[in-house]
Design an enzyme around this catalytic site. Structure first.
Site, PDB file in Angstrom:
ATOM      1  N   MET A   1      12.103   7.795 -16.273  1.00 36.43           N
ATOM      2  CA  MET A   1      10.793   7.946 -16.931  1.00 36.43           C
ATOM      3  C   MET A   1       9.680   8.139 -15.904  1.00 36.43           C
ATOM      4  SD  MET A   1      10.570   7.646 -20.358  1.00 36.43           S
ATOM      5  CE  MET A   1       9.161   6.751 -20.954  1.00 36.43           C
ATOM      6  N   ARG A  21      12.007   2.033  -4.746  1.00 35.98           N
ATOM      7  CA  ARG A  21      12.579   1.046  -3.808  1.00 35.98           C
ATOM      8  C   ARG A  21      13.807   1.607  -3.070  1.00 35.98           C
ATOM      9  NH1 ARG A  21      12.896  -3.854  -7.751  1.00 35.98           N
ATOM     10  NH2 ARG A  21      13.082  -2.019  -9.050  1.00 35.98           N
ATOM     11  N   ASN A  91       7.249  -0.527 -21.100  1.00 38.86           N
ATOM     12  CA  ASN A  91       7.149  -1.199 -22.397  1.00 38.86           C
ATOM     13  C   ASN A  91       6.969  -2.688 -22.160  1.00 38.86           C
ATOM     14  OD1 ASN A  91       7.371   0.785 -24.340  1.00 38.86           O
ATOM     15  ND2 ASN A  91       9.598   0.730 -24.381  1.00 38.86           N
ATOM     16  N   SER A 117       4.934   6.760 -25.044  1.00 39.13           N
ATOM     17  CA  SER A 117       6.089   7.042 -25.907  1.00 39.13           C
ATOM     18  C   SER A 117       6.505   8.498 -25.812  1.00 39.13           C
ATOM     19  CB  SER A 117       5.772   6.717 -27.360  1.00 39.13           C
ATOM     20  OG  SER A 117       6.881   7.102 -28.164  1.00 39.13           O
ATOM     21  N   GLY A 118       7.794   8.711 -26.011  1.00 31.61           N
ATOM     22  CA  GLY A 118       8.320  10.080 -26.045  1.00 31.61           C
ATOM     23  C   GLY A 118       9.589  10.226 -25.246  1.00 31.61           C
ATOM     24  N   GLY A 119      10.081   9.092 -24.712  1.00 30.89           N
ATOM     25  CA  GLY A 119      11.319   9.158 -23.935  1.00 30.89           C
ATOM     26  C   GLY A 119      11.109   9.992 -22.684  1.00 30.89           C
ATOM     27  N   LYS A 171       1.853  -0.012 -28.732  1.00 29.26           N
ATOM     28  CA  LYS A 171       3.147   0.611 -28.401  1.00 29.26           C
ATOM     29  C   LYS A 171       4.304  -0.203 -28.978  1.00 29.26           C
ATOM     30  CE  LYS A 171       6.200   3.366 -26.659  1.00 29.26           C
ATOM     31  NZ  LYS A 171       7.409   2.764 -26.275  1.00 29.26           N
ATOM     32  N   HIS A 174       4.489   0.593 -32.558  1.00 29.57           N
ATOM     33  CA  HIS A 174       5.107   1.930 -32.647  1.00 29.57           C
ATOM     34  C   HIS A 174       6.628   1.787 -32.608  1.00 29.57           C
ATOM     35  CE1 HIS A 174       7.191   5.219 -30.573  1.00 29.57           C
ATOM     36  NE2 HIS A 174       6.331   6.052 -31.137  1.00 29.57           N
ATOM     37  N   ASN A 175       7.113   0.985 -31.670  1.00 34.51           N
ATOM     38  CA  ASN A 175       8.560   0.834 -31.537  1.00 34.51           C
ATOM     39  C   ASN A 175       9.172   0.092 -32.718  1.00 34.51           C
ATOM     40  OD1 ASN A 175       8.125   2.073 -29.078  1.00 34.51           O
ATOM     41  ND2 ASN A 175       9.613   0.812 -28.018  1.00 34.51           N
ATOM     42  N   GLU A 178       9.511   2.553 -35.228  1.00 35.15           N
ATOM     43  CA  GLU A 178      10.634   3.406 -34.787  1.00 35.15           C
ATOM     44  C   GLU A 178      11.973   2.790 -35.216  1.00 35.15           C
ATOM     45  OE1 GLU A 178      10.458   4.636 -30.522  1.00 35.15           O
ATOM     46  OE2 GLU A 178      12.397   3.646 -30.337  1.00 35.15           O
ATOM     47  N   ARG A 430       7.687 -28.220 -52.760  1.00 36.29           N
ATOM     48  CA  ARG A 430       7.053 -28.807 -51.565  1.00 36.29           C
ATOM     49  C   ARG A 430       6.335 -30.107 -51.924  1.00 36.29           C
ATOM     50  NH1 ARG A 430       2.921 -26.235 -49.564  1.00 36.29           N
ATOM     51  NH2 ARG A 430       3.162 -26.970 -47.434  1.00 36.29           N
ATOM     52  N   HIS A 436       3.031 -32.328 -50.490  1.00 39.48           N
ATOM     53  CA  HIS A 436       2.164 -31.373 -49.800  1.00 39.48           C
ATOM     54  C   HIS A 436       0.987 -30.897 -50.660  1.00 39.48           C
ATOM     55  CE1 HIS A 436       4.802 -31.247 -46.394  1.00 39.48           C
ATOM     56  NE2 HIS A 436       5.839 -30.986 -47.180  1.00 39.48           N
TER      57      HIS A 436
HETATM   58  C1  6PG Z   1       9.514   5.630 -26.924  1.00 41.03           C
HETATM   59  C2  6PG Z   1      10.722   4.753 -27.110  1.00 41.03           C
HETATM   60  C3  6PG Z   1      11.050   4.135 -25.807  1.00 41.03           C
HETATM   61  C4  6PG Z   1      12.469   3.660 -25.723  1.00 41.03           C
HETATM   62  C5  6PG Z   1      12.678   2.327 -26.298  1.00 41.03           C
HETATM   63  C6  6PG Z   1      13.950   2.244 -27.061  1.00 41.03           C
HETATM   64  O1  6PG Z   1       8.571   5.418 -27.648  1.00 41.03           O
HETATM   65  O2  6PG Z   1       9.589   6.482 -26.046  1.00 41.03           O
HETATM   66  O3  6PG Z   1      10.479   3.774 -28.058  1.00 41.03           O
HETATM   67  O4  6PG Z   1      10.089   3.171 -25.549  1.00 41.03           O
HETATM   68  O5  6PG Z   1      13.351   4.561 -26.237  1.00 41.03           O
HETATM   69  O6  6PG Z   1      12.711   1.482 -25.201  1.00 41.03           O
HETATM   70  O7  6PG Z   1      14.142   0.947 -27.283  1.00 41.03           O
HETATM   71  P1  6PG Z   1      15.492   0.286 -27.668  1.00 41.03           P
HETATM   72  O8  6PG Z   1      16.393   0.366 -26.468  1.00 41.03           O
HETATM   73  O9  6PG Z   1      15.056  -1.078 -27.969  1.00 41.03           O
HETATM   74  O10 6PG Z   1      16.052   1.043 -28.824  1.00 41.03           O
END
Ligand code: 6PG
Length: 454
Positions: A1, A21, A91, A117-119, A171, A174-175, A178, A430, A436
């Protein structure tokens, strides 16, 4: 990345120094930089890396979330000045970003936590960028981030979300979305494959068709490609040789944890995370099949069109939950999260990009603070599709096919349109066992029941 992001930055005309590194990786990266090599300065020590950048410096860190980020900050901070800016583009858990931002505020280089995001492909050619940090820090990096971000009709998919951990929080959500989006697609794949008996090629054709309709999205597009791909070794559908156990790095779980802490319902995400957890329990699943058998049953009485509508309804409900969580977090943390902008910068570059996000951006702008399901056009779409969501969930249950995220979305929908629910009994329980107290519908104040056990 990191390598992909560096090439993207260089391609947009910015000179960039790079450090890894493992010096071997830096050398390979530089050797493969091609036409972009003249803008890249490969560095084999951190000192050389820092010296190669003109002050005030912008330094992006891309390492595994958690301790490695702290370790990297610890070695970089002494080499940087107070006008420099250190950015974590991984992340990160937003609590870590809050802590790192607070530490930076007490001196040394400024710090930003930025969700990208976007791999790999997105990082190289245009990601969606959710920046956290001060306005001043954003002003410094905006030229770079808007240049490298994906563009939707010319508009950069990069924006500042708010201070501290706000970018990483967005983010994370977003995930979470996802995860739910992917799970729901996998659930309808299961109904088509294990219920209706369609083969992967036929399912790929269905996904391709859906990708030309309201479900058009990156995840549907790649699902079609994944389903159509054959294993070069065996000639079988590749899906049949992939172990059905989903990996996860933690962002879905973080979404659920934060939502629980905030009391915000993200039940579709919870179901998706739980489904990944269960998928990893392969031996227990094998044992369960041995003891109880796998229901063969009748094929579910649903059409592919009903599945498309069910997925659409499920997706809207899941996004409504995600944006609801963002609203709750904004209130709780004193952020002004720009919800319509968030929907807009998710329209391209990121993993959950879809045509629906354009309408979501408009709806969120037109009716600030409203639940997405209460706003046009989503109210009408849900009215039209909820019957199919119900049919699919019911038919799948009768056929023994698990559809937990779709079922969770449906339960959310049904719960949130019922004025009187069933928590009266919970309050009674409860009060019975713990005194309660409960509120009455007819007079204010706390009340107790005249409980007696006969
Ligand atoms: C993104 C993805 C990216 C990644 C995740 C996948 O937005 O580009 O979400 O962040 O693919 O880390 O996460 P998992 O391994 O938890 O499915």
């Amino acid at each position: 990345m990191g390598a992909a992001l560096a090439l993207n930055i260089a391609e947009k005309g910015f000179p960039i120094a790079v450090f890894n590194r493992s010096p071997g990786r830096t050398r390979t990266f530089f050797a493969e930089a091609g036409d972009l090599a003249p803008r890249v300065v490969p560095c084999e020590t951190l000192e050389a890396f820092v010296a190669a950048i003109a002050a005030p410096r912008i330094v992006i860190v891309m390492v595994t979330a958690g301790t490695p980020v702290d370790d990297q900050i610890a070695v970089l901070r002494p080499l940087l000045g107070p006008d420099d800016l250190l950015i974590d583009c991984g992340n990160a858990d937003f609590h870590d970003t809050e802590r790192r931002s607070a530490a930076a505020a007490s001196g040394g280089p400024a710090f930003m936590g930025v969700g990208v995001s976007g791999g790999e492909e997105g990082a190289r050619h245009g990601p969606s960028i959710m920046a956290g940090g001060t306005e001043a820090a954003w002003a410094k990096v905006a030229p770079v981030f808007t240049a490298i971000a994906a563009k939707y009709e010319g508009e950069p998919c990069a924006a500042q979300m708010g201070p501290g951990g706000a970018g990483h929080f967005v983010k994370t959500v977003h995930n979470g979305i996802e995860y739910a989006d992917m799970e729901m697609i996998a659930e309808v794949y299961g109904v088509m494959r294990q219920g209706l008996g369609l083969d992967p090629a036929a399912i790929a054709a269905v996904f391709e068709r859906w990708n030309r309709g309201p479900l058009a999205s990156y995840l549907i597009e790649i699902s079609a490609i994944v389903a159509a791909t054959l294993d070069p070794e065996t000639g079988r559908p590749l899906l049949d040789v992939i172990v059905d156990s989903a990996g996860q790095k933690g962002t879905g779980r973080w979404t659920v944890i934060e939502a629980q802490m905030l009391g915000a319902p993200v039940t579709a995400v919870e179901a998706a995370v739980a489904a990944r957890n269960l998928s990893a329990r392969r031996e227990e699943r094998r044992l369960g099949a041995e003891i109880f058998g796998t229901p063969a049953g009748n094929p579910p009485d649903v059409t592919v069109e009903a599945l498309e509508n069910a997925l659409l309804a499920g997706k809207i409900l899941c996004y409504a939950q995600g944006f609801g969580l963002l609203s709750t977090a904004a209130r709780e943390f004193g952020w002004t999260l720009p919800l319509p902008t968030i929907a807009r910068i998710w329209r391209a570059g990121c993993i959950i990009r879809s045509t629906l996000l354009g309408d979501m951006a408009q709806a969120l702008a037109a009716t600030p603070g409203a639940d997405l399901t209460h706003v046009a056009p989503f109210t009408d779409i849900l009215r039209r599709t909820e019957g199919d969501l119900r049919r699919v969930v019911a038919a799948a249950a009768l056929a023994g096919l698990p559809v937990p995220a779709l079922a969770a979305a449906l339960a959310h929908f049904d719960t949130m349109r019922r004025v009187r629910g069933t928590a009266d009994l919970i309050q009674g329980q409860r009060d019975f066992f713990g005194a309660h107290g409960f509120e009455r519908v007819d007079h204010p104040g706390a009340h107790h029941g005249p409980w007696t056990r006969s």
